[in-house]
Design a protein around this motif. Structure first.
Motif, PDB file in Angstrom:
ATOM      1  N   GLU A  74       0.984  -1.066  -0.369  1.00  0.00           N
ATOM      2  CA  GLU A  74      -0.043  -0.024   0.026  1.00  0.00           C
ATOM      3  C   GLU A  74       0.743   0.764   0.099  1.00  0.00           C
ATOM      4  OE1 GLU A  74      -4.221  -1.297   2.626  1.00  0.00           O
ATOM      5  OE2 GLU A  74      -2.090  -1.096   3.832  1.00  0.00           O
ATOM      6  N   ARG A  75       1.862   0.773   0.400  1.00  0.00           N
ATOM      7  CA  ARG A  75       3.173   1.837   0.993  1.00  0.00           C
ATOM      8  C   ARG A  75       3.542   2.688  -0.728  1.00  0.00           C
ATOM      9  NH1 ARG A  75       5.649   3.002   6.724  1.00  0.00           N
ATOM     10  NH2 ARG A  75       3.961   2.985   7.745  1.00  0.00           N
ATOM     11  N   MET A  76       3.609   1.738  -0.784  1.00  0.00           N
ATOM     12  CA  MET A  76       4.398   1.555  -2.655  1.00  0.00           C
ATOM     13  C   MET A  76       3.796   2.527  -3.893  1.00  0.00           C
ATOM     14  SD  MET A  76       6.443  -1.223  -5.116  1.00  0.00           S
ATOM     15  CE  MET A  76       7.290  -2.327  -3.456  1.00  0.00           C
ATOM     16  N   ASP A  77       2.259   2.818  -3.423  1.00  0.00           N
ATOM     17  CA  ASP A  77       1.608   2.839  -4.557  1.00  0.00           C
ATOM     18  C   ASP A  77       1.055   4.155  -4.056  1.00  0.00           C
ATOM     19  OD1 ASP A  77       0.514   0.580  -5.694  1.00  0.00           O
ATOM     20  OD2 ASP A  77      -1.105   0.273  -3.764  1.00  0.00           O
ATOM     21  N   ILE A  78       1.052   5.065  -2.380  1.00  0.00           N
ATOM     22  CA  ILE A  78       1.277   5.692  -2.208  1.00  0.00           C
ATOM     23  C   ILE A  78       2.816   6.837  -2.802  1.00  0.00           C
ATOM     24  CG2 ILE A  78       1.426   7.829  -0.509  1.00  0.00           C
ATOM     25  CD1 ILE A  78      -1.207   6.338  -0.820  1.00  0.00           C
ATOM     26  N   ALA A  79       3.291   6.320  -2.679  1.00  0.00           N
ATOM     27  CA  ALA A  79       5.276   6.486  -3.570  1.00  0.00           C
ATOM     28  C   ALA A  79       4.997   6.606  -4.750  1.00  0.00           C
ATOM     29  CB  ALA A  79       6.326   5.220  -2.677  1.00  0.00           C
ATOM     30  N   GLY A  80       3.922   5.734  -5.289  1.00  0.00           N
ATOM     31  CA  GLY A  80       4.315   6.052  -6.622  1.00  0.00           C
ATOM     32  C   GLY A  80       3.313   7.392  -7.059  1.00  0.00           C
ATOM     33  N   GLN A  81       2.281   7.395  -6.734  1.00  0.00           N
ATOM     34  CA  GLN A  81       1.698   8.965  -6.912  1.00  0.00           C
ATOM     35  C   GLN A  81       2.628  10.378  -5.881  1.00  0.00           C
ATOM     36  OE1 GLN A  81      -2.262   7.052  -3.768  1.00  0.00           O
ATOM     37  NE2 GLN A  81      -2.748   9.210  -5.410  1.00  0.00           N
ATOM     38  N   ILE A  82       2.974  10.076  -4.683  1.00  0.00           N
ATOM     39  CA  ILE A  82       4.015  10.968  -5.153  1.00  0.00           C
ATOM     40  C   ILE A  82       5.122  10.939  -6.190  1.00  0.00           C
ATOM     41  CG2 ILE A  82       5.728  11.841  -3.126  1.00  0.00           C
ATOM     42  CD1 ILE A  82       4.431  10.349  -1.038  1.00  0.00           C
ATOM     43  N   ALA A  83       5.575  10.024  -6.801  1.00  0.00           N
ATOM     44  CA  ALA A  83       7.191  10.099  -7.704  1.00  0.00           C
ATOM     45  C   ALA A  83       6.036  10.597  -8.908  1.00  0.00           C
ATOM     46  CB  ALA A  83       7.201   8.662  -8.096  1.00  0.00           C
ATOM     47  N   GLN A  84       5.040  10.594  -9.083  1.00  0.00           N
ATOM     48  CA  GLN A  84       4.592  10.992 -10.129  1.00  0.00           C
ATOM     49  C   GLN A  84       3.520  12.732 -10.432  1.00  0.00           C
ATOM     50  OE1 GLN A  84       0.258   9.315 -10.930  1.00  0.00           O
ATOM     51  NE2 GLN A  84       0.860   7.586 -11.603  1.00  0.00           N
ATOM     52  N   VAL A  85       3.771  13.279  -9.027  1.00  0.00           N
ATOM     53  CA  VAL A  85       3.941  14.929  -8.474  1.00  0.00           C
ATOM     54  C   VAL A  85       5.136  15.726  -8.683  1.00  0.00           C
ATOM     55  CG1 VAL A  85       3.325  16.393  -6.354  1.00  0.00           C
ATOM     56  CG2 VAL A  85       1.642  14.565  -7.475  1.00  0.00           C
ATOM     57  N   LEU A  86       6.284  14.429  -8.001  1.00  0.00           N
ATOM     58  CA  LEU A  86       7.926  14.810  -8.266  1.00  0.00           C
ATOM     59  C   LEU A  86       7.869  15.362 -10.085  1.00  0.00           C
ATOM     60  CD1 LEU A  86       9.500  13.084  -5.753  1.00  0.00           C
ATOM     61  CD2 LEU A  86       8.727  15.606  -5.244  1.00  0.00           C
ATOM     62  N   ARG A  87       7.823  14.458 -11.076  1.00  0.00           N
ATOM     63  CA  ARG A  87       7.702  14.614 -12.043  1.00  0.00           C
ATOM     64  C   ARG A  87       7.835  15.467 -12.724  1.00  0.00           C
ATOM     65  NH1 ARG A  87       6.181   8.298 -11.731  1.00  0.00           N
ATOM     66  NH2 ARG A  87       8.569   7.592 -11.460  1.00  0.00           N
ATOM     67  N   ILE A  88       6.396  15.918 -12.461  1.00  0.00           N
ATOM     68  CA  ILE A  88       5.685  17.031 -12.757  1.00  0.00           C
ATOM     69  C   ILE A  88       6.256  19.139 -12.580  1.00  0.00           C
ATOM     70  CG2 ILE A  88       3.569  18.814 -12.747  1.00  0.00           C
ATOM     71  CD1 ILE A  88       1.994  16.339 -12.389  1.00  0.00           C
ATOM     72  N   LEU A  89       6.696  18.258 -11.677  1.00  0.00           N
ATOM     73  CA  LEU A  89       7.396  19.860 -10.713  1.00  0.00           C
ATOM     74  C   LEU A  89       9.008  19.921 -11.271  1.00  0.00           C
ATOM     75  CD1 LEU A  89       6.012  19.580  -7.349  1.00  0.00           C
ATOM     76  CD2 LEU A  89       5.228  21.153  -9.093  1.00  0.00           C
ATOM     77  N   LEU A  90       9.829  18.433 -11.287  1.00  0.00           N
ATOM     78  CA  LEU A  90      10.712  18.729 -11.319  1.00  0.00           C
ATOM     79  C   LEU A  90      11.123  18.819 -13.474  1.00  0.00           C
ATOM     80  CD1 LEU A  90      11.857  15.663  -9.776  1.00  0.00           C
ATOM     81  CD2 LEU A  90      12.724  17.644  -8.679  1.00  0.00           C
ATOM     82  N   PRO A  91      12.277  19.773 -13.388  1.00  0.00           N
ATOM     83  CA  PRO A  91      13.109  20.078 -14.994  1.00  0.00           C
ATOM     84  C   PRO A  91      13.000  17.949 -14.919  1.00  0.00           C
ATOM     85  CG  PRO A  91      14.919  19.963 -13.169  1.00  0.00           C
ATOM     86  CD  PRO A  91      13.281  20.170 -12.381  1.00  0.00           C
ATOM     87  N   PRO A  92      12.810  17.700 -16.720  1.00  0.00           N
ATOM     88  CA  PRO A  92      13.265  16.219 -17.101  1.00  0.00           C
ATOM     89  C   PRO A  92      14.534  16.163 -16.948  1.00  0.00           C
ATOM     90  CG  PRO A  92      12.475  17.904 -18.842  1.00  0.00           C
ATOM     91  CD  PRO A  92      12.787  19.026 -17.811  1.00  0.00           C
ATOM     92  N   GLU A  93      15.943  16.963 -17.070  1.00  0.00           N
ATOM     93  CA  GLU A  93      16.549  16.392 -17.081  1.00  0.00           C
ATOM     94  C   GLU A  93      17.634  17.192 -15.791  1.00  0.00           C
ATOM     95  OE1 GLU A  93      17.848  17.067 -20.992  1.00  0.00           O
ATOM     96  OE2 GLU A  93      16.753  15.032 -22.172  1.00  0.00           O
ATOM     97  N   GLY A  94      18.636  16.850 -15.935  1.00  0.00           N
ATOM     98  CA  GLY A  94      19.908  17.594 -15.065  1.00  0.00           C
ATOM     99  C   GLY A  94      20.240  17.039 -14.225  1.00  0.00           C
ATOM    100  N   ASP A  95      21.253  16.952 -12.938  1.00  0.00           N
ATOM    101  CA  ASP A  95      22.012  16.324 -11.786  1.00  0.00           C
ATOM    102  C   ASP A  95      20.545  16.752 -10.516  1.00  0.00           C
ATOM    103  OD1 ASP A  95      23.747  15.250 -13.041  1.00  0.00           O
ATOM    104  OD2 ASP A  95      25.283  16.104 -12.193  1.00  0.00           O
TER     105      ASP A  95
END
Length: 297
Positions: A74-95
């Protein structure tokens, strides 16, 4: 009580709650996803920023009452939702530089340090299929003698990341939010805010690159608990008297007194593992969540 006391929270969602009037420049979208409540708060104008006490930007919040007691799946599913939001907010490339803020010697303030312990650091590997990631827990001013914001800026100037992710413990206004709510925002953070010790900000303005902040409320102010308990006890008889009594008693309490749950050690470790999984997944999209979880354990 006055607005300042009522708004002693790091959560934008709580700052927007119970507002009878519509506020120009504020957009709140809440929906149910499974057993979780997911909310986007967009603070779009200087007036909304002033009224809410929250910087202009985007705030994503996920709340689930059983978050501390979830199974690993269940926590893995929540982590997946958080990861999706981070991808929206982060630049696509770079360290990316991940900063774990807080005091590792104080469990309720050790969330950031524990998340950093679970990060996949890859900047030194220089592999094409892996995004460069470095992770640091800079400690707190009282231990190191260095402002966290100063350390963060110095690191950024040396390694030139495309973005910074900061992780820190937060403070909530409602006890029901403790350990049950995750906030992600592109407005950065004021280190130490979760334990009433505001320091210099780590934001896009101070760092000159995008700063994404992630936090979970682990403490609530004692005077908030007292105010809410008193109000509930006598509001049905005399609402004005309830507010007056709450004001008087809360003024006798220290503004820096905070409360955290019993068993916080175990709770923080589980939540830190979830956030580490989410951040790693967001930064390494070529790896599956299962592969990342296996690497971390």
């Amino acid at each position: 009580m006055g607005e300042n006391n009522q708004m002693r929270t790091d959560l934008a969602l709580e700052s927007t709650a119970n507002r009878a009037e519509k506020l120009a420049g504020l957009v709140v979208d809440t929906r149910q996803e499974g057993g979780a409540e997911v909310t986007w708060v967009h603070v779009l104008s200087p007036e909304a920023q002033r009224r809410l006490g929250k910087p202009q930007g985007r705030y994503w919040t996920l709340s689930h009452p059983h978050l501390p007691l979830m199974t690993p799946k269940e926590r893995m599913d929540i982590a997946g939702q958080i990861a999706q939001v981070l991808r929206i907010l982060l630049p696509p490339e770079g360290d990316v530089l991940v900063l774990g803020l807080g005091n590792r010697r104080m469990t309720a303030d050790a969330l950031g340090d524990k998340v950093v312990s679970g990060m996949m650091v890859t900047r030194h590997l220089q592999q094409e299929n892996l995004r460069g990631v470095c992770a640091v827990s800079p400690g707190v001013l009282g231990v190191t003698g260095i402002e966290t914001a100063e350390a963060a800026l110095g690191l950024a100037e040396k390694i030139h990341p495309a973005a910074v992710i900061v992780v820190d413990s937060l403070a909530a206004m409602a006890t029901s939010r403790i350990c049950t709510t995750v906030q992600v925002t592109d407005t950065g953070i004021h280190p130490g805010s979760g334990v009433g010790n505001h320091r210099k900000a780590i934001t896009a303005e101070t760092m000159h690159i995008p700063v994404i902040a992630i936090g979970i409320p682990l403490v609530v102010y004692a005077n908030t608990i007292v105010r809410d308990a008193l109000t509930r006890m006598i509001a049905s008889e005399n609402a004005d008297q309830a507010e007056d009594m709450a004001d008087a008693l809360c003024r006798s309490l220290s503004d820096d007194l905070v409360v955290t749950p019993r068993g916080i050690d175990e709770l923080v470790q589980g939540l830190a593992d979830m956030l580490a999984l989410a951040i790693n997944s967001a930064l390494q999209p070529t790896l599956t969540m299962e592969d990342i979880a296996a690497c971390l354990h």
